[in-house]
Write an enzyme that holds these catalytic residues in place. Structure first.
Site, short mmCIF file in Angstrom:
data_model
loop_
_atom_site.label_atom_id
_atom_site.label_comp_id
_atom_site.label_asym_id
_atom_site.label_seq_id
_atom_site.Cartn_x
_atom_site.Cartn_y
_atom_site.Cartn_z
N CYS A 171 0.84 -1.20 0.00
CA CYS A 171 0.00 0.00 0.00
C CYS A 171 0.88 1.24 0.00
O CYS A 171 2.06 1.20 0.32
CB CYS A 171 -0.86 0.07 1.26
N GLY B 255 0.11 0.12 -5.13
CA GLY B 255 -1.15 -0.59 -4.99
C GLY B 255 -2.14 -0.07 -6.00
O GLY B 255 -2.36 1.14 -6.10
N ASN C 178 -0.21 1.16 5.91
CA ASN C 178 0.65 0.41 5.01
C ASN C 178 1.39 -0.64 5.82
O ASN C 178 2.13 -0.28 6.74
CB ASN C 178 1.63 1.37 4.34
N GLY C 179 1.19 -1.91 5.51
CA GLY C 179 1.89 -2.97 6.22
C GLY C 179 0.95 -4.06 6.66
O GLY C 179 -0.24 -4.04 6.34
N TYR D 9 13.33 -3.30 -5.20
CA TYR D 9 12.30 -3.35 -6.23
C TYR D 9 11.13 -2.42 -6.02
O TYR D 9 10.70 -1.73 -6.94
CB TYR D 9 11.79 -4.80 -6.35
#
Ligand code: SF4
Length: 555
Positions: free
Chosen positions: A86, A112, A186-187, A332
């Site tokens: 996210c 996302g 996020n996570g 990445y």
């Protein structure tokens, strides 16, 4: 079919229904605290415990995607790249906060593509709009006009826990005894079972399958006297990865878990004509650039930052945990034009390529990246090795999720739709092909075949990180261990599988060196990173044991 609502209107020809399809359309997206007349969006959603009311709203869209293999046409596997979790964004003190948040989310779209949402506040009312699809598909001018206020938080999501329904899209807004709170996360939390059981014993009723709801339930059930104490106490009780932004009617909060798994940065837009500055928070600093915001600093692991009319204040809810920031952000996930954990991703990625050349150089005529994520490492490899770099593979950026397949199954069709070789560059050449990872191996094999079919004499595959042997539990969508090729095969076996002339990965020491080279003494060190997907050594206790048991080879 689309779900959801925007104040009971049709927008851009889309068809709306409430998140609970049995409920009628309502203009309940606004909440007011005046006259005690609070309106929450969806009356069909039951109160959470005794103190919470959840809202859910959204707009349908059609996602475009970046991965090469959303569905592999040969083996039916869902994808061959790890997928980011996210992106979050927050803006405090700007007359068009929702629009700035939209721009930030636009820059974070790579994190996302499943859903996105924005909640805004003007000191009294909070509005939120969420939808399925890309940021640009959900938020038109008309939609943004329904998000007034000087504060906003936003979220773009690829589901990692919970299902992909609109109900789990964020920000999640709740009315509680602590006031209204909107949260974007996020996570992934990893002690969900324990925390959830405890909350349910205390009367909490969970309305989504999103782990973010755990945090707001904990805040709502906290016995602390101030909201900031409630938040700090709640964040100290959950384990796992969370970089979150939260908003009340008049304050913004930003926090990172004690390990600092996922990034979160703070920036500032200088006020004009003596006006106060605007503060912004984002998962990556590339989100600041469109806003002309200046990177100020990272939110530190274990830190809770609050921005209000009194300015910026900070406190730590944990100071004892060793930092373990996700190294794969530098490999990445993050954009090379972002500063992540205070370090340019481009710098790390180029050094990965240089280190790869030092560790596993091979005589060759041409260095070719697998676009786009292999480009920066390939530039580093070429610079270090002295072998010319060129774009021997061209990517079609306009391939969406749906395209008309050939009637007969055509070998490697999916990859060939998205990548095409430059035959006159590759013909007769010994090629070093640089990619950032091999997950299942199927896509790598197709790309190697493609380069060879274009006339390359030799194809030497070089990967800018170590073999991925273990799944991630911290907000990254990873295949099961049995589907990770490096968990089941040796490097020599993988080389044979992908049909390369040679294969080499960057060493773990080489990777952490690349991500820290040139850092000041007090900056990032090799020990600052989580590298669990390369080692199986997880920074937290709470992981899914069945996933880390020895894999059964299936490839
Ligand atoms: Fe990142 Fe891998 Fe750690 Fe997950 S396990 S947080 S992908 S380094």
């Amino acid at each position: 079919m689309s779900e959801l609502l925007l104040q009971g209107e049709l927008v851009a020809g889309r068809e709306f229904a409430t998140a609970d399809s049995s409920a009628s359309l309502r203009n309940d997206n606004q909440r007011s605290n005046d006259n005690g007349n609070r309106r929450s969006f969806d009356s069909s959603v039951a109160a959470l415990g005794t103190s919470l009311r959840m809202t859910a709203s959204g707009v349908d869209g059609n996602a475009d995607v970046d991965d090469y293999d959303q569905v592999d046409e040969e083996d039916g596997t869902p994808f061959d790249k790890l997928r980011e979790e996210c992106g979050v964004m927050a803006v405090y003190n700007h007359s068009d906060a929702a629009r700035l948040t939209y721009w930030g989310l636009y820059a974070l779209q790579h994190r996302g593509q499943e859903s996105a949402g924005i909640a805004s506040a003007d000191g009294q009312q909070v509005n939120d709009i969420k939808g399925m699809g890309l940021v640009s598909e959900i938020f038109t001018d008309d939609v943004l006009a329904r998000l007034p206020g000087h504060m906003a938080i936003g979220h773009t999501r690829y589901s990692t826990t919970g299902d992909s329904a609109l109900l789990n899209a964020q920000p999640i807004s709740v009315e509680s005894t602590k006031g209204l709170i909107a949260i974007a996360h996020n996570g992934n939390l990893v002690n969900l079972g324990t925390a959830k059981e405890r909350l349910e014993r205390d009367g909490a009723l969970f309305q989504t399958t999103s782990d973010s709801e755990i945090i707001i339930q904990l805040i709502a059930h906290s016995k602390q006297s101030t909201l900031v104490d409630c938040i700090a106490e709640s964040l100290g009780q959950v384990e796992g990865a969370f970089s979150i932004v939260m908003m009340t009617r008049n304050r913004i909060f930003a926090a990172r878990d004690p390990h600092g798994f996922r990034p979160l940065s703070m920036g500032r837009i200088a006020g004009v004509d003596g006006e106060p500055d605007t503060f912004v928070f984002a998962s990556e600093t590339c989100a600041f650039d469109l806003l002309h915001a200046k990177y100020e600093r990272d939110v530190k692991p274990g830190e809770l930052v609050m921005v209000s009319e009194d300015g910026v204040t900070s406190r730590y809810f944990d100071t004892t945990t060793q930092q373990a920031s996700c190294v794969f952000e530098h490999v990445y996930f993050s954009r090379p034009d972002s500063k992540v954990y205070g370090r340019w991703v481009q710098q790390s990625r180029e050094e990965m390529g240089r280190q790869l050349a030092r560790e596993s150089g091979v005589p060759a005529d041409l260095v070719v990246p697998v676009p786009d994520s292999g480009v920066t490492a390939a530039l580093g490899y070429a610079a270090e090795s002295g072998i010319p770099f060129n774009l021997g593979l061209i990517r079609n950026h306009y391939v969406g999720r749906t395209f008309i397949q050939p009637e007969q199954r055509v070998r490697d069709f999916g990859v060939r739709m998205k990548l095409n070789p430059v035959r006159n560059l590759l013909e007769g050449k010994r090629v070093v092909l640089i990619d950032d990872s091999i997950i299942r191996g199927t896509t790598s094999r197709k790309i190697v075949r493609m380069v060879r079919a274009a006339g390359a004499k030799e194809v030497h595959l070089r990967i800018s990180c170590p073999p991925t042997i273990s799944p991630c539990f911290y907000g990254v969508d990873t295949p099961s261990k049995k589907d990770l090729i490096a968990a089941n095969k040796s490097v020599a076996e993988i080389c044979a599988f992908v049909e390369a002339d040679s294969l080499a990965y960057l060493s773990l020491v080489g990777l952490t060196h690349a991500c820290t080279k040139g850092e000041p003494a007090h900056g990032l060190s090799p020990g600052s990173f989580c590298t669990a997907c390369y080692t199986g050594d997880y920074p937290t206790q709470w992981v899914d044991v069945s996933e880390i048991l020895p894999a059964v080879a299936t490839v």
